[in-house]
Design a protein around this motif. Structure first.
Motif, PDB file in Angstrom:
ATOM      1  N   ALA A  41       0.832  -1.202   0.000  1.00 25.26           N
ATOM      2  CA  ALA A  41       0.000   0.000   0.000  1.00 25.26           C
ATOM      3  C   ALA A  41       0.868   1.253   0.000  1.00 25.26           C
ATOM      4  O   ALA A  41       0.599   2.215  -0.724  1.00 25.26           O
ATOM      5  CB  ALA A  41      -0.936  -0.009   1.199  1.00 25.26           C
ATOM      6  N   ARG A  42       1.930   1.237   0.797  1.00 25.86           N
ATOM      7  CA  ARG A  42       2.817   2.387   0.842  1.00 25.86           C
ATOM      8  C   ARG A  42       3.599   2.558  -0.451  1.00 25.86           C
ATOM      9  O   ARG A  42       4.064   3.652  -0.774  1.00 25.86           O
ATOM     10  CB  ARG A  42       3.774   2.259   2.028  1.00 25.86           C
ATOM     11  CG  ARG A  42       3.075   2.438   3.376  1.00 25.86           C
ATOM     12  CD  ARG A  42       3.965   2.046   4.529  1.00 25.86           C
ATOM     13  NE  ARG A  42       5.237   2.748   4.504  1.00 25.86           N
ATOM     14  CZ  ARG A  42       6.301   2.372   5.192  1.00 25.86           C
ATOM     15  NH1 ARG A  42       6.246   1.274   5.952  1.00 25.86           N
ATOM     16  NH2 ARG A  42       7.415   3.063   5.137  1.00 25.86           N
ATOM     17  N   GLY A  43       3.739   1.474  -1.221  1.00 26.05           N
ATOM     18  CA  GLY A  43       4.433   1.520  -2.496  1.00 26.05           C
ATOM     19  C   GLY A  43       3.549   1.948  -3.649  1.00 26.05           C
ATOM     20  O   GLY A  43       4.020   2.017  -4.787  1.00 26.05           O
ATOM     21  N   GLY A  44       2.262   2.210  -3.384  1.00 30.35           N
ATOM     22  CA  GLY A  44       1.383   2.740  -4.417  1.00 30.35           C
ATOM     23  C   GLY A  44       0.307   1.801  -4.923  1.00 30.35           C
ATOM     24  O   GLY A  44      -0.513   2.193  -5.750  1.00 30.35           O
ATOM     25  N   SER A  45       0.268   0.559  -4.464  1.00 28.59           N
ATOM     26  CA  SER A  45      -0.778  -0.368  -4.911  1.00 28.59           C
ATOM     27  C   SER A  45      -2.102   0.004  -4.250  1.00 28.59           C
ATOM     28  O   SER A  45      -2.144   0.313  -3.060  1.00 28.59           O
ATOM     29  CB  SER A  45      -0.404  -1.810  -4.551  1.00 28.59           C
ATOM     30  OG  SER A  45       0.724  -2.235  -5.284  1.00 28.59           O
ATOM     31  N   SER A  46      -3.181  -0.048  -5.020  1.00 29.81           N
ATOM     32  CA  SER A  46      -4.481   0.369  -4.483  1.00 29.81           C
ATOM     33  C   SER A  46      -5.384  -0.802  -4.111  1.00 29.81           C
ATOM     34  O   SER A  46      -6.230  -0.673  -3.224  1.00 29.81           O
ATOM     35  CB  SER A  46      -5.199   1.268  -5.497  1.00 29.81           C
ATOM     36  OG  SER A  46      -5.383   0.600  -6.732  1.00 29.81           O
TER      37      SER A  46
END
Length: 328
Positions: free
Chosen positions: A146-151
């Motif tokens: 999540a912190r890496g940009g995955s939604s």
């Protein structure tokens, strides 16, 4: 105590012991080579074409987070070589074991909370943004996807960011609990010489008995119980039904499965591969070592995870351009 009550209690104890033994077998499972890995070029091309068709469900494991400084379980330097994770049965029914976990986790949390997403997390987020992936089911509990940009992320085994009370069910943010533990244990972390390389994937570290003994636990904000548990699925504990339903919805939307950085030693993850095979879907695997599903995969790429994912971003982008053709 009546004979019937005594019999019921004996049956409950037996069930707990059997579940604990099953968890220990799962922890100890060794994943060896079962097939020869494919030619790297063949596997890479097959996975690239699978991604180019879209609707790929991503299943990730600890190998995705190793470049963030979090060790895996079963790799060459895996934490299982020095540390056995606590089973759910130990945590729930052994107050001493639970106290030991929180002392070790209080120290290890600083490293886990300070970890940052790496190139693998960012690449997988880009897969989703480009429409190649329907979402991620991760076996990791570090929250880095999540912190890496995955939604669209389903944390199969939960997340260390939340803590629940086993008595009343009250849920507290882990940072808030950490602040309370810090106030109850002034100077505790500073007195411990910690080798950050020894932090385990579940967030705890090995401590000397004297440090465990001096640690002070705090109670639930709602009922006062010290039976607090991180919101993660331990070995020997079942995945919540609502989470299984969420994963099933993602499986229904997906036409193939790509496993990244997992040995698939644990059944909860391996089941997704079995589901895909039964449904006649293509399966790709990218991992640095052998996995439990190698013999069932259509594409088997034995390689480092992060560079492979970055390469696939280029490969699939190139395929899209070629398929579009000149002037389109």
């Amino acid at each position: 105590m009546t004979k019937r009550t005594s019999s019921a209690a004996s049956g409950e104890r037996l069930a707990i012991e059997n579940a604990h033994r099953a968890a220990l077998r799962s922890i100890a499972r060794v994943v060896d080579d079962s097939v020869e890995p494919q030619d790297p070029g063949t596997a890479r091309d097959g996975i690239a074409r699978m991604l180019s068709r879209g609707s790929v469900l991503l299943l990730t494991g600890a190998g995705v987070s190793t470049d963030s400084g979090i060790p895996d379980y079963r790799g060459p330097n895996g934490s299982l070589k020095r540390h056995r994770p606590m089973t759910f049965q130990e945590f729930k029914y052994d107050a001493g074991a639970r106290h030991r976990y929180w002392a070790r986790s209080f120290v290890g949390w600083r490293h886990m909370a300070g970890s940052e997403p790496n190139a693998a997390h960012h690449a997988l987020a880009e897969f989703e943004r480009r429409g190649w992936a329907t979402g991620i089911v991760t076996q990791n509990v570090d929250g880095l996807h999540a912190r890496g940009g995955s939604s669209t992320v389903v944390a199969l085994h939960g997340d260390l960011d939340r803590v629940g009370c086993l008595v009343c069910g009250f849920v507290e943010d882990r940072d808030a609990l950490d602040a309370r533990l810090d106030a109850a244990n002034p100077g505790y972390v500073e007195r411990i010489e910690l080798d950050l390389s020894l932090v385990n994937p579940d967030g705890d570290v090995t401590l000397e008995a004297r440090h465990v003994d001096e640690f002070r636990m705090v109670g639930c904000l709602n009922c006062g119980s010290e039976e607090l548990k991180p919101d993660v699925v331990y070995f020997g504990e079942g995945v919540p039904a609502a989470r299984k339903e969420e994963i099933a919805r993602l499986e229904d939307k997906s036409s193939s499965l790509l496993v990244v950085g997992s040995s698939l030693a644990v059944m909860s993850g391996y089941k997704l591969l079995l589901d895909a095979v039964r449904a006649g879907k293509q399966v790709g695997i990218i991992n640095g070592g052998p996995t439990r599903g190698d013999a069932k995969a259509d594409w088997l790429w034995r390689t480092r995870v992060a560079p492979a994912l970055e390469q696939l971003l280029e490969d699939v982008g190139g395929l899209a351009l070629r398929d579009r053709g000149p002037g389109n």
